[in-house]
Motif scaffolding. Sequence first.
Motif, mmCIF file in Angstrom:
data_model
loop_
_atom_site.group_PDB
_atom_site.id
_atom_site.type_symbol
_atom_site.label_atom_id
_atom_site.label_comp_id
_atom_site.label_asym_id
_atom_site.label_seq_id
_atom_site.Cartn_x
_atom_site.Cartn_y
_atom_site.Cartn_z
ATOM 1 N N THR A 1 0.741 -1.127 0.038
ATOM 2 C CA THR A 1 -0.097 -0.038 -0.020
ATOM 3 C C THR A 1 0.945 1.292 0.156
ATOM 4 O O THR A 1 0.668 2.269 -0.847
ATOM 5 C CB THR A 1 -1.043 -0.082 1.270
ATOM 6 N N ALA B 1 -2.791 -0.376 -5.024
ATOM 7 C CA ALA B 1 -2.762 0.820 -4.416
ATOM 8 C C ALA B 1 -2.437 1.915 -5.430
ATOM 9 O O ALA B 1 -3.207 3.008 -5.334
ATOM 10 C CB ALA B 1 -1.745 0.498 -3.469
ATOM 11 N N GLN C 1 -5.297 3.062 -7.591
ATOM 12 C CA GLN C 1 -6.572 3.813 -6.761
ATOM 13 C C GLN C 1 -6.053 5.233 -6.544
ATOM 14 O O GLN C 1 -6.686 6.057 -6.535
ATOM 15 C CB GLN C 1 -6.834 2.988 -5.869
ATOM 16 N N THR C 2 -4.762 5.216 -6.240
ATOM 17 C CA THR C 2 -4.166 6.416 -6.039
ATOM 18 C C THR C 2 -4.011 7.409 -7.095
ATOM 19 O O THR C 2 -4.193 8.671 -6.988
ATOM 20 C CB THR C 2 -2.774 6.287 -5.477
ATOM 21 N N LEU D 1 -7.699 4.511 0.953
ATOM 22 C CA LEU D 1 -7.625 2.985 0.179
ATOM 23 C C LEU D 1 -8.083 1.826 1.171
ATOM 24 O O LEU D 1 -7.721 0.626 0.652
ATOM 25 C CB LEU D 1 -6.033 3.051 -0.286
#
Length: 308
Positions: free
Chosen positions: A125, A188, A191-192, A223
């Motif tokens: 992450t 991750a 999504q970021t 997240l």
Amino acid sequence: MLRDDATVEALQNASHMAEVRGRSLWADARARFFRNKAAVGGFVLLMMIAAFALFGGLLSEWEPDFVDFSLMGANASEGVPSFETGHYFGTDSSGRDLYARVVQGTGISLMVGVVGAVVAVIVGTLYGAIAGYFGGRVDGTMMRAVDILMSIPFMFVLILMLVIFGRSIFMLFLGIGLISWLDMARIARGQTLTIKNKEFVEVAVATGVHPLRIILRHIVPNLLGIVIVYATLLVPNMIIFESFISFLGLGVQEPNTSLGALISEGASQMQYGVLWQLFFPLLFFVFTIFAFFFVGDGLRDALDPKDR
């Protein structure tokens, strides 16, 4: 009178809408999760297995490493499951109580799975969030490193680590956890890339908040949904990896044991008609894997209902 009825109905509708608006994302997710019977059943089963691993040893009359010499070798078939002798699951080929060893093996397998998943989730992450937030050359360099690492056979690296640095639980934790973060990093990062363009992130950048603080305070908390779902699906994979390594004899070493090691021992005794040595470890292994998968599917549906 009609006006009063209409007023009452309007107030009731307003109260209902306010109640709906007042529910948080996590409250809605919790309600959806508990409406999923398979997920709730998996969660209950998982709690029972965890309780068995933590407190099941209190019910055992024997220690996991105690050897009954009268039930070894050729006499192993006499160690059948019996409440009268206190061997609830029978004994293994070395004359040790199988119930006590299944309790120990379940606990170690769960510990390997959970710790390995936690390490993979934390590393993946943070790595993915940093790559996605900074973008550009930083993102390109970091993700190319991930691609290179993903091209290396995971199981080969893990076996090589155990052979070179020694077969221990610590190396098992380290090997499984530090290699399994790659998929989490890619998730991750993706999504970021979406979250960093949100208004609250832009406001934080405009007010001069340090990038690392933005990542930890604004990116990573958003997240959590996908991280929780992935973690619940990653734990059974960790348990499967550990069981496979232990099945090969490279995992947990004596006098400790794991479900994979017990399954390996039980499989070697099938030719002698000693089926209980395989049945009980395999039963707990299958129940644990299915429980985690049901819980993971339930969390995925609850936290992202659009995918249902």
